[in-house]
Design an enzyme around this catalytic site. Structure first.
Site, mmCIF file in Angstrom:
data_model
loop_
_atom_site.group_PDB
_atom_site.id
_atom_site.type_symbol
_atom_site.label_atom_id
_atom_site.label_comp_id
_atom_site.label_asym_id
_atom_site.label_seq_id
_atom_site.Cartn_x
_atom_site.Cartn_y
_atom_site.Cartn_z
ATOM 1 N N ASP A 153 0.807 -1.214 0.000
ATOM 2 C CA ASP A 153 0.000 0.000 0.000
ATOM 3 C C ASP A 153 0.841 1.265 0.000
ATOM 4 O OD1 ASP A 153 -2.354 -1.398 0.085
ATOM 5 O OD2 ASP A 153 -2.572 -1.275 2.257
ATOM 6 N N LYS A 154 0.224 2.336 -0.418
ATOM 7 C CA LYS A 154 0.852 3.661 -0.409
ATOM 8 C C LYS A 154 1.436 3.985 0.964
ATOM 9 C CE LYS A 154 -0.366 8.564 -0.600
ATOM 10 N NZ LYS A 154 -1.454 9.550 -0.802
#
Length: 348
Positions: A153-154
């Site tokens: 994920d970011k």
């Protein structure tokens, strides 16, 4: 979505807009599948109906089935889990923290806040933008993403392996698919985790009401998700939160975040899954201030991809890499450690 794409964990997983139309003021009621057939070039009705069945067709912000009647001034969108790729891949001179590199592959330590691949609202500053600047002729995966074997994920930090040759892409992707790679994460979760270790098993799929979340499906609804297995082990307890190690057996989207929430231990400051609120603790103002300070120190979910292991595609040697826990997570842990120690001293 390909099996290879599923073998990514906790990606910047929004739904990405592919088509956007607004019905005219004179629009007579018309089934949405027929409406889209009139606008989307080369689309077949079967594909449009499948998109609607999968929850990818939206009218005025809500998912609709293929028999929904589009009316005047309705806003119709078609959104998928992968972004449209046309004109998105622009090389950018972004520094990379390369842990290891040879002619076949490289291992990158991704900072929190960096999106892995371009998509709606994130067309620049991504890991792929950096990769294609620094490396020529990276092989595409099955979703046309250069070099990318898996994702995180970011706002998750940590290790990713990137393929530099077609042979490496095929070999590494197979390892992820066959569950022979090693991936361990460190996470700070809400609540006192009772057992020293455990396993969470539960099929993971899109949440029926909140399409930005995933959820666990079981029983008669199990087919709405894909099998997922997470093993966890307690590292340290701080009273209202617990530091755990999570080992992935599968790699579904948001797997650790979804599985830990499912057993009542949402990740600390995981805004998407409700961890940005005080889920355990007292009602005292000082405690609230303490937690708010922790949120400021760690303004993201407390998740780090610490360990990555795999067989080298060319040499067949087992390779294992470790990334130190980032300063923001360490600072938050230290605050909780001191808080727990002070609480213990007061009780004693």
């Amino acid at each position: 979505m390909s099996e290879q794409e599923e073998n990514s964990n906790d990606g910047n997983d929004e739904l990405y807009e592919h088509y956007h139309f607004v019905a005219s003021k004179g629009q007579e009621p018309l089934r949405v599948d027929k409406f889209l057939m009139n606008f989307v070039e080369n689309a077949t009705r079967n594909k449009i109906q499948k998109a609607a069945k999968d929850g990818n067709v939206f009218v005025n912000g809500d998912t609709v089935k293929q028999n929904y009647k589009v009316k005047a001034e309705d806003e119709v969108k078609v959104m998928f889990e992968h972004p449209p790729y046309e004109s998105l891949l622009t090389p950018e001179n972004i520094p990379l923290d390369i842990v290891y590199e040879d002619d076949t592959l490289l291992v990158v330590n991704k900072p929190a806040g960096m999106v892995v691949h371009p998509g709606h609202g994130n067309y620049s500053g991504t890991l792929i933008n950096a990769l294609i600047y620094h490396f020529d002729n990276l092989p595409n995966n099955s979703s046309d993403r250069p070099g990318l074997v898996h994702r995180i994920d970011k706002d998750t930090s940590g290790l990713l392996v990137v393929a530099k040759t077609e042979q490496a892409m095929a070999h590494l992707s197979k390892q992820f698919f066959n569950k022979t790679s090693e991936r361990e994460y460190v996470a700070l979760v809400w609540g006192h985790v009772n057992d020293e270790e455990g396993t969470v098993e539960g099929n993971i799929g899109r949440h029926p009401k909140n399409r930005l979340q995933n959820t666990v499906y079981y029983g008669d609804d199990a087919d709405n998700g894909k099998p997922a297995v997470t093993h966890y082990e307690v590292i340290e307890r701080f009273g209202y939160v617990t530091l755990v190690k999570c080992k992935l057996e599968t790699g579904r989207t948001h797997q650790i975040r979804v599985h830990m929430k499912h057993i009542g231990h949402t990740l600390f400051n995981d805004e998407r899954y409700g961890g940005e609120r005080i889920l355990k603790g007292t009602s005292f103002t000082k405690y609230k201030q303490f937690v708010d300070n922790c949120f400021k120190v760690l303004p993201r979910q407390a998740l780090h991809a610490k360990t990555l292991g795999f067989e080298h595609p060319a040499t067949k040697e087992w390779m294992s890499f470790n990334s130190p826990v980032p300063e923001d997570i360490e600072a938050c842990i230290e605050r909780w450690r001191n808080y727990a120690k002070n609480q213990k001293e007061v009780l004693e």
